[in-house]
Design an enzyme around this catalytic site. Structure first.
Site, PDB file in Angstrom:
ATOM      1  N   HIS A 170       0.841  -1.231   0.000  1.00 60.19           N
ATOM      2  CA  HIS A 170       0.000   0.000   0.000  1.00 60.19           C
ATOM      3  C   HIS A 170       0.863   1.263   0.000  1.00 60.19           C
ATOM      4  O   HIS A 170       0.420   2.313   0.485  1.00 60.19           O
ATOM      5  CB  HIS A 170      -0.946   0.038   1.209  1.00 60.19           C
ATOM      6  CG  HIS A 170      -1.679  -1.245   1.445  1.00 60.19           C
ATOM      7  ND1 HIS A 170      -2.928  -1.488   0.948  1.00 60.19           N
ATOM      8  CD2 HIS A 170      -1.302  -2.362   2.119  1.00 60.19           C
ATOM      9  CE1 HIS A 170      -3.322  -2.711   1.315  1.00 60.19           C
ATOM     10  NE2 HIS A 170      -2.335  -3.269   2.017  1.00 60.19           N
ATOM     11  N   SER A 291      15.337  21.574 -15.687  1.00 65.61           N
ATOM     12  CA  SER A 291      14.132  22.356 -15.946  1.00 65.61           C
ATOM     13  C   SER A 291      14.566  23.661 -16.596  1.00 65.61           C
ATOM     14  O   SER A 291      15.649  24.173 -16.328  1.00 65.61           O
ATOM     15  CB  SER A 291      13.422  22.629 -14.621  1.00 65.61           C
ATOM     16  OG  SER A 291      12.684  23.830 -14.704  1.00 65.61           O
ATOM     17  N   LYS A 297      16.473  21.647 -10.441  1.00 69.42           N
ATOM     18  CA  LYS A 297      15.805  20.379 -10.759  1.00 69.42           C
ATOM     19  C   LYS A 297      16.596  19.407 -11.617  1.00 69.42           C
ATOM     20  O   LYS A 297      17.396  19.782 -12.446  1.00 69.42           O
ATOM     21  CB  LYS A 297      14.466  20.661 -11.458  1.00 69.42           C
ATOM     22  CG  LYS A 297      13.472  21.220 -10.479  1.00 69.42           C
ATOM     23  CD  LYS A 297      12.070  21.037 -10.946  1.00 69.42           C
ATOM     24  CE  LYS A 297      11.650  19.605 -10.934  1.00 69.42           C
ATOM     25  NZ  LYS A 297      10.326  19.449 -11.547  1.00 69.42           N
ATOM     26  N   ASN A 299      15.275  15.988 -13.553  1.00 71.19           N
ATOM     27  CA  ASN A 299      14.026  15.253 -13.799  1.00 71.19           C
ATOM     28  C   ASN A 299      14.246  13.839 -14.333  1.00 71.19           C
ATOM     29  O   ASN A 299      15.142  13.616 -15.142  1.00 71.19           O
ATOM     30  CB  ASN A 299      13.155  16.037 -14.784  1.00 71.19           C
ATOM     31  CG  ASN A 299      12.700  17.356 -14.204  1.00 71.19           C
ATOM     32  OD1 ASN A 299      12.533  17.482 -12.983  1.00 71.19           O
ATOM     33  ND2 ASN A 299      12.529  18.354 -15.052  1.00 71.19           N
ATOM     34  N   GLU A 304       9.819   8.426 -16.900  1.00 74.40           N
ATOM     35  CA  GLU A 304       8.505   9.052 -17.154  1.00 74.40           C
ATOM     36  C   GLU A 304       8.030   8.777 -18.580  1.00 74.40           C
ATOM     37  O   GLU A 304       6.865   8.487 -18.828  1.00 74.40           O
ATOM     38  CB  GLU A 304       8.581  10.558 -16.924  1.00 74.40           C
ATOM     39  CG  GLU A 304       8.673  10.927 -15.454  1.00 74.40           C
ATOM     40  CD  GLU A 304       8.823  12.420 -15.279  1.00 74.40           C
ATOM     41  OE1 GLU A 304       7.963  13.027 -14.624  1.00 74.40           O
ATOM     42  OE2 GLU A 304       9.800  13.000 -15.784  1.00 74.40           O
ATOM     43  N   LYS A 339      -0.829  -2.695 -39.721  1.00 72.47           N
ATOM     44  CA  LYS A 339       0.600  -2.423 -39.835  1.00 72.47           C
ATOM     45  C   LYS A 339       1.109  -1.346 -38.897  1.00 72.47           C
ATOM     46  O   LYS A 339       2.083  -1.544 -38.162  1.00 72.47           O
ATOM     47  CB  LYS A 339       0.961  -2.084 -41.271  1.00 72.47           C
ATOM     48  CG  LYS A 339       1.200  -3.341 -42.053  1.00 72.47           C
ATOM     49  CD  LYS A 339       1.021  -3.172 -43.522  1.00 72.47           C
ATOM     50  CE  LYS A 339       0.368  -4.416 -44.069  1.00 72.47           C
ATOM     51  NZ  LYS A 339      -1.035  -4.607 -43.626  1.00 72.47           N
TER      52      LYS A 339
HETATM   53  N1  ARG Z   1      -1.653  -2.942 -48.643  1.00 75.09           N
HETATM   54  C1  ARG Z   1      -2.477  -4.081 -48.396  1.00 75.09           C
HETATM   55  C2  ARG Z   1      -2.496  -4.419 -46.896  1.00 75.09           C
HETATM   56  O1  ARG Z   1      -1.691  -3.880 -46.223  1.00 75.09           O
HETATM   57  C3  ARG Z   1      -1.966  -5.258 -49.169  1.00 75.09           C
HETATM   58  C4  ARG Z   1      -3.000  -6.294 -49.436  1.00 75.09           C
HETATM   59  C5  ARG Z   1      -4.019  -5.728 -50.374  1.00 75.09           C
HETATM   60  N2  ARG Z   1      -4.972  -6.719 -50.742  1.00 75.09           N
HETATM   61  C6  ARG Z   1      -6.107  -6.413 -51.336  1.00 75.09           C
HETATM   62  N3  ARG Z   1      -6.907  -7.383 -51.605  1.00 75.09           N
HETATM   63  N4  ARG Z   1      -6.444  -5.176 -51.563  1.00 75.09           N
HETATM   64  O2  ARG Z   1      -3.298  -5.160 -46.413  1.00 75.09           O
END
Ligand code: ARG
Length: 473
Positions: A170, A291, A297, A299, A304, A339
């Site tokens: 705690h 600072s 200071k 930091n 952080e 991605k």
């Molecule tokens: N740039 C697309 C992705 O990142 C590649 C695959 C595209 N496939 C499609 N059927 N449009 O998913």
């Protein structure tokens, strides 16, 4: 499907345009922009080339294209790799994505044979392959980084077995600890992270190449051949699953989130310890900042920032889960959104691991005298007084109540337990003897917790040896 290797490639000069002749007009420029992933998926280029090389070799191996054509494709692809490494391959938005960019450049280099690369393949199995190759390598790197941080923590722990630090529950002083024990707790968390990533790796390391757009292909491809070329441990059994599965990305982000939880907790400790109020560590100049207005200071920006960046990784995990939950089979463009989540998750974890390792290696120092006085200046030996009586046959709850009473009177008198006279102890209970003083020194309090996994020095030494062994196995 008949395969005719003798069929010469047509020599027309028609450019590879993204879409078939079914399309009559070009994309609206804003929509082209909106649709494109080239702005971020160039991260995959080396994996895309590697995957295409394997695919080209397989096409030749199975006789779908000729040996010569296979060689031309491979050498063209390797040329693109060199160009990229030399900074000379910079496709623009018109390429839409890394896959088209590479295929187009290949056709410029190798001529019409370049247009054969995409035989028996779709961007759907292609991008899945690229992403797995990318993540596989990143997981290996992250595991190495985890090992580095573990090593730094272990070295430090070995040097601090007998350094004591207040232990908290705690965030209230509870019982003193060997500093090594405290550091080893983080070592264990990182060990689980390392193991977890190893387990996830097995599921990342499965090839979707050859699943085609969704249903497989009419060509006599050899999926095991490409999987072997790319060092995948297995292949997806179902083509629909192969092109649309992103479980591996979610699992990775979940593991990455846990790494961040651990780094963030460790960060929080450092931030507290570096405060005037705790004063347990000094941040060195190479890892702290000043600072712009308060000249006194120093930091703790590094911990952080690590604590702050934790949120992004959690966010990416959440994003991926939501991304997947409503998708019907098989590929949907939504999947392009995986991605940036993965790339940023990877980059964030890697940057945090690196900064944290530097911080522990050379950016902070424990204030051992301050720690030593901290553990003598409190009532964190109160449990030991109760244990002392209990060991002499007083029921623990009774002993606990007696000690509570003496803590109260000592607090009022501005005294610590070690300041009580033997008479005062014996007035409390006749079982007290001279050895009570030894029993409540911080060193003895720590040493006495010799149960398995406890902070007793003997246990800690055993745990350190054990950790050393696990680190090298
Ligand atoms: N740039 C697309 C992705 O990142 C590649 C695959 C595209 N496939 C499609 N059927 N449009 O998913």
């Amino acid at each position: 499907m008949a395969i005719n290797n003798q069929q010469p490639t047509t020599n027309n000069q028609q450019q590879i345009t993204t879409w078939s002749q079914r399309f009559e007009s070009a994309l609206h420029p804003a929509i082209a922009n909106f649709n494109a992933s080239i702005g971020f998926d160039m991260e995959l280029i080396e994996y895309d080339i590697t995957g295409s090389v394997a695919h080209a070799k397989m096409l030749a191996h199975t006789g779908i294209i000729s040996e010569l054509e296979g060689e031309q494709l491979v050498s063209g692809l390797e040329q693109i790799r060199s160009e990229y490494r030399e900074g000379k391959f910079n496709p623009g938005i018109e390429a839409e994505d890394v896959h088209f960019a590479v295929e187009r450049r290949l056709t410029e280099i190798a001529g019409d044979v370049g247009k054969k690369l995409h035989t028996a393949r779709s961007r759907n199995d292609q991008v899945g392959t690229d992403t797995r190759l990318y993540l596989r390598e990143q997981i290996t790197q992250i595991r190495t980084q985890l090992r580095e941080l573990q090593t730094v923590l272990l070295n430090l722990a070995e040097a601090h077995v007998e350094t004591l630090i207040p232990g908290y529950t705690h965030l209230q002083r509870a019982q003193p600890l060997s500093l090594a024990h405290h550091l080893l707790a983080y070592w264990e968390m990182l060990q689980r992270d390392w193991e977890r990533l190893g387990e996830i790796y097995r599921r990342v390391n499965i090839s979707p190449l050859g699943c085609g757009a969704l249903a497989g292909t009419t060509f006599p491809i050899d999926r095991h051949y490409t999987a072997k070329e790319l060092h995948f441990a297995g292949i997806y059994a179902n083509s629909l699953d192969g092109v649309s599965d992103r479980d591996f990305g979610i699992e990775f982000l979940a593991a990455a989130s846990l790494i961040m939880v651990h780094l963030s907790r460790l960060s929080e400790e450092i931030i507290l310890w570096a405060s005037e109020e705790f004063g347990f560590v000094i941040l060195k100049d190479n890892c702290s900042t000043g600072s712009s207005i308060m000249p006194q200071k120093k930091n703790p920006d590094v911990p952080e920032l690590v604590r702050g960046k934790t949120g992004r990784v959690f966010g990416h995990l959440q994003g991926m889960l939501v991304l997947m939950k409503g998708l019907p089979l098989a590929y949907n463009k939504d999947l392009q959104e995986d991605k940036e989540a993965l790339f940023d998750g990877v980059k964030t974890v890697r940057a945090c691991l690196e900064a944290m390792t530097i911080l522990w290696q050379e950016g902070l120092e424990f204030r051992t005298t301050r720690l030593a006085s901290a553990v003598t200046a409190d009532f964190s030996n109160a449990t030991d007084v109760a244990d002392y009586l209990a060991a002499k046959g007083v029921p623990f709850r009774e002993a606990y109540n007696l000690v509570g009473k003496v803590v109260k009177t000592s607090l009022a008198a501005g005294k610590l337990l070690k300041d009580l006279t033997l008479r005062e102890w014996q007035e409390l209970h006749p079982a007290f003897a001279e050895d009570i003083y030894e029993a409540i020194t911080p060193t003895q309090v720590v040493a006495a917790r010799n149960s398995y996994g406890g902070t007793g020095f003997e246990q800690v030494r055993q745990a350190l040896a054990d950790a050393r062994k696990r680190l090298s196995s």
